[in-house]
Design an enzyme around this catalytic site. Structure first.
Site, PDB file in Angstrom:
ATOM      1  CE1 TYR A  49      -3.951   1.981   0.061  1.00 50.56           C
ATOM      2  CE2 TYR A  49      -3.019   3.100   1.965  1.00 50.56           C
ATOM      3  CZ  TYR A  49      -3.971   3.026   0.968  1.00 50.56           C
ATOM      4  OH  TYR A  49      -4.956   3.980   0.871  1.00 50.56           O
TER       5      TYR A  49
ATOM      6  CD  GLU B 139      -3.436   7.240   2.026  1.00 45.29           C
ATOM      7  OE1 GLU B 139      -3.012   7.838   3.038  1.00 45.29           O
ATOM      8  OE2 GLU B 139      -4.474   6.564   2.020  1.00 45.29           O
TER       9      GLU B 139
ATOM     10  CG  ASP C 240     -10.122  10.316 -23.333  1.00 46.80           C
ATOM     11  OD1 ASP C 240      -9.285   9.404 -23.489  1.00 46.80           O
ATOM     12  OD2 ASP C 240     -11.214  10.138 -22.759  1.00 46.80           O
TER      13      ASP C 240
ATOM     14  CB  THR D 258      -7.371   3.442 -21.052  1.00 49.64           C
ATOM     15  OG1 THR D 258      -7.422   3.398 -22.486  1.00 49.64           O
ATOM     16  CG2 THR D 258      -8.682   4.018 -20.528  1.00 49.64           C
TER      17      THR D 258
ATOM     18  CE  LYS E 173     -10.640   2.016 -24.551  1.00 51.32           C
ATOM     19  NZ  LYS E 173     -10.392   2.657 -23.221  1.00 51.32           N
TER      20      LYS E 173
ATOM     21  NE  ARG F  57      -9.587  -5.050 -18.929  1.00 55.47           N
ATOM     22  CZ  ARG F  57      -9.985  -4.647 -20.125  1.00 55.47           C
ATOM     23  NH1 ARG F  57     -10.330  -3.392 -20.313  1.00 55.47           N
ATOM     24  NH2 ARG F  57     -10.081  -5.485 -21.142  1.00 55.47           N
TER      25      ARG F  57
END
Length: 306
Positions: free
Chosen positions: A34, A36, A179, A205, A208, A214
């Site tokens: 983790y 953060e 985008d 993203t 693609k 992802r």
């Protein structure tokens, strides 16, 4: 599922096949950490390896997209786009984006999206020939004075006119965000024009045409930093702490792998072949009397006029 993917015909851009190396990073022990915050500025200990991974992903993204700043923490494309709104807009600000039925994306202000609940979207359209209506876009921008204009789409088969839209955005003082989720791999390979010179912010993203995990990336261009020297800082703060918690470290590592692979000569050959294949398929479909929107394609996608 492996059998289905190997034996089926997959023609969905969001279902590109990631390499084994990407999948290995995605399924690694980094899932257990983790983290953060940002490299060198974490709230939890034991980050010496994670920081290296994230910095590597950032540096590779900056290099292939020719930008001075990249945030590789967005969980996916829609959260990345929402972060752009949070960074540069106030609730109720006017924004502009391509109309969803004209091929635009939900997060560019469509009525079913939170981006139309918190902001005031104005939609622009394509002409009957399937190309963006630049005259309408300029007219709407002058009339509504948007704070943010999106260029990019879910279903647009022609090269985006980044330069022309840049002039429109500059005319009304708007931020211009590209985008490039669908064409990121093509841009990285040099087979689609890059928006880096013309826009302030780039989102994408990574699953693609980039063929990664992802995930998402937000980038700020030099033009963006010239418009607002604090823009990169605002993007960082929008992702964390305003919208997300800790990043998915295994996803970050897989992004680093994918972007590294996009630097290789064989990826450039692959992306060029994708466009050649799409153009060939489009031509053959039209020979069979199927009507395609805009009568062909410039990228990886074609749209049948139903």
């Amino acid at each position: 599922e492996v059998k289905r993917q190997e034996e089926g015909l997959e023609l969905i851009p969001s279902e590109s096949v990631a390499s084994k190396a990407v999948l290995e990073a995605l399924g690694s022990v980094l899932n257990n950490k983790y983290s953060e915050g940002y490299p060198g500025r974490r709230y939890y200990g034991g980050q010496e390896n994670i920081d290296k991974v994230e910095i590597l992903a950032q540096e590779r993204a900056k290099k292939i997209f020719n930008v001075p700043y990249a945030n590789v923490q967005p969980y996916s494309g829609s959260p990345a786009n929402l972060a752009v709104y949070v960074a540069v807009c106030q609730p109720g600000d006017v924004t502009m984006g391509q109309n969803l039925p004209d091929g635009g994306h939900l997060t560019h202000g469509w009525k079913a999206s939170a981006t139309s609940i918190f902001y005031k979207p104005v939609s622009y359209h394509v002409k009957p020939d399937g190309y963006l209506d630049l005259a309408e876009i300029e007219k709407l921008a002058v009339e509504h004075k948007p704070r943010l204009i999106w260029v990019g789409a879910t279903a647009y088969v022609r090269e985006f006119p980044f330069e022309e839209l840049s002039k429109i955005a500059d005319k009304v003082g708007a931020y211009l965000a590209a985008d490039i989720a669908h064409i990121a791999g093509l841009v990285a390979a040099g087979v689609h024009k890059s928006p880096a010179e013309f826009v302030h912010i780039i989102t994408t993203t990574t699953h693609k045409t980039l063929c990664g995990p992802r995930g998402g990336i937000i980038m700020v261009t030099q033009k963006g930093l010239d418009k607002d020297p604090d823009l990169a800082k605002k993007i960082d703060q929008a992702i964390f702490p305003k919208l997300q918690g800790g990043p998915h470290d295994h996803q970050t590592a897989a992004i680093a792998v994918a972007v590294g692979q996009a630097m290789e000569a064989k990826f450039k050959k692959f992306a060029s072949q994708v466009v050649r294949n799409a153009k060939m398929l489009a031509d053959e479909l039209m020979k069979k009397d199927l009507k395609l929107v805009s009568n062909g394609t410039d990228n990886h996608m074609m749209l049948i006029d139903c």
